[in-house]
Design a protein around this motif. Structure first.
Motif, PDB file in Angstrom:
ATOM      1  N   VAL A 165     -13.254   5.363  -0.635  1.00  0.00           N
ATOM      2  CA  VAL A 165     -14.033   5.368  -1.879  1.00  0.00           C
ATOM      3  C   VAL A 165     -15.144   6.406  -1.747  1.00  0.00           C
ATOM      4  CG1 VAL A 165     -15.450   4.014  -3.437  1.00  0.00           C
ATOM      5  CG2 VAL A 165     -13.523   2.940  -2.263  1.00  0.00           C
ATOM      6  N   LYS A 213       0.839  -1.191   0.000  1.00  0.00           N
ATOM      7  CA  LYS A 213       0.000   0.000   0.000  1.00  0.00           C
ATOM      8  C   LYS A 213       0.869   1.233   0.000  1.00  0.00           C
ATOM      9  CE  LYS A 213      -3.908  -2.103   2.412  1.00  0.00           C
ATOM     10  NZ  LYS A 213      -4.816  -2.002   3.571  1.00  0.00           N
ATOM     11  N   ASN A 261     -16.893   6.556  -9.040  1.00  0.00           N
ATOM     12  CA  ASN A 261     -16.450   6.118  -7.717  1.00  0.00           C
ATOM     13  C   ASN A 261     -14.935   6.261  -7.667  1.00  0.00           C
ATOM     14  OD1 ASN A 261     -19.045   5.452  -6.896  1.00  0.00           O
ATOM     15  ND2 ASN A 261     -18.898   3.371  -7.707  1.00  0.00           N
ATOM     16  N   LYS A 307      -7.056   5.131   1.847  1.00  0.00           N
ATOM     17  CA  LYS A 307      -7.909   5.608   0.760  1.00  0.00           C
ATOM     18  C   LYS A 307      -9.371   5.373   1.114  1.00  0.00           C
ATOM     19  CE  LYS A 307      -4.471   4.785  -2.848  1.00  0.00           C
ATOM     20  NZ  LYS A 307      -4.170   4.098  -4.136  1.00  0.00           N
ATOM     21  N   ASP A 349     -11.135   6.900  -5.514  1.00  0.00           N
ATOM     22  CA  ASP A 349     -10.381   6.700  -4.278  1.00  0.00           C
ATOM     23  C   ASP A 349      -9.808   8.042  -3.849  1.00  0.00           C
ATOM     24  OD1 ASP A 349     -10.902   4.008  -4.355  1.00  0.00           O
ATOM     25  OD2 ASP A 349      -9.095   3.526  -5.500  1.00  0.00           O
ATOM     26  N   ARG A 350     -10.180   8.467  -2.664  1.00  0.00           N
ATOM     27  CA  ARG A 350      -9.686   9.746  -2.154  1.00  0.00           C
ATOM     28  C   ARG A 350      -8.619   9.486  -1.097  1.00  0.00           C
ATOM     29  NH1 ARG A 350     -13.243  13.125   1.897  1.00  0.00           N
ATOM     30  NH2 ARG A 350     -12.077  11.746   3.277  1.00  0.00           N
ATOM     31  N   GLU A 351      -7.538  10.231  -1.202  1.00  0.00           N
ATOM     32  CA  GLU A 351      -6.460  10.117  -0.223  1.00  0.00           C
ATOM     33  C   GLU A 351      -5.910  11.508   0.086  1.00  0.00           C
ATOM     34  OE1 GLU A 351      -3.353   7.759  -1.842  1.00  0.00           O
ATOM     35  OE2 GLU A 351      -2.744   9.252  -3.332  1.00  0.00           O
TER      36      GLU A 351
END
Length: 257
Positions: A34, A27, A59, A32, A61-63
């Motif tokens: 969604v 990773k 959709n 992350k 992936d937010r980080e």
């Protein structure tokens, strides 16, 4: 995978199978999340040239962007996949300019479908030198001025069309159309009446000229024929000679007495 394959408990492993040689995924970055996000601008995929328009939902992936912030505010990065080629596309927030920055997998487009001003290819983060080129700046200003002139002409056309519509009396036009329609209907009815009247006159004359003959009673005719069967009919003649009338003197003398 079918249902029978999914429920199969016996798997084949080759003789040289070593589970230690299986690569393990690592990773990268922070955790992350969604999240359902709309694309903030028009973009085009670098792999398949698929156009992704502003406002399309994905959709993603937010980080959190590690090691960077703006005035103590967090910056976020969003990862998505191209709907056609499934290539990775990522962009991040740019709080300083109240916008978003493209980082990987696509190029930003403006509303006309062309590359916008100050757009970078998402592998090159550093500013390019041709941005400071005066010829490039002049070309951009020329395109911008042409775009503004085109928008101004379209706006003037819309205003002129609206002003023309305001001067038209829609209610009066509708009333005039209704009156004209009623007049046409009356003329059509009058024409039909005249045509029917014209056809009825010859038929009435024909009926008067050819009266219907009474039906012949055949039964009565046969009875009369049987009744006068033994008689001989003599034709009456108009020229019959009768002797002239003579008066004797005896009758006169008697009368005188």
């Amino acid at each position: 995978m079918t249902g029978t394959e999914r429920k199969c408990f016996q798997k084949y492993y080759p003789s040289d199978f070593d589970p230690a040689k299986i690569p393990r995924g690592t990773k990268s970055g922070g955790p992350k999340i969604v999240q359902r996000v709309m694309t903030p601008f028009n973009m085009q995929c670098n792999s398949c040239s698929e156009n992704i328009y502003k406002g399309r939902k994905f959709n993603m992936d937010r980080e959190k962007v590690e090691g960077e912030d703006y005035l103590g505010l967090k910056l976020f990065r969003f990862h998505m996949k191209c709907p056609k080629w499934l290539s990775q596309i990522s962009f991040r927030t740019d709080l300083e300019n109240c916008d978003y920055k493209c980082e990987q997998g696509a190029k930003r487009l403006n509303s006309d479908g062309e590359e916008g001003v100050g757009i970078r290819n998402f592998g090159d983060v550093k500013d390019s030198e041709d941005v400071l080129d005066p010829i490039t700046l002049l070309e951009r200003r020329t395109k911008q001025s042409r775009r503004e002139m085109k928008a101004q002409e379209e706006l003037e056309g819309i205003l002129e069309a609206n002003s023309g519509k305001e001067g038209v009396d829609a209610i009066g036009i509708l009333k005039a159309e209704e009156v004209l329609k009623n007049k046409i209907d009356e003329e059509e009815e009058e024409r039909m009446v005249k045509e029917l009247f014209r056809k009825s006159i010859p038929e009435a004359k024909k009926i008067q000229k050819t009266p219907e003959k009474p039906p012949i009673d055949m039964k009565r005719k046969n009875e009369q024929k049987e009744r006068f069967a033994g008689f001989k009919l003599v034709k009456k003649t108009s020229s019959l000679s009768y002797p002239p009338a003579t008066f004797s003197s005896a009758y006169l003398s008697d009368d005188s007495d």
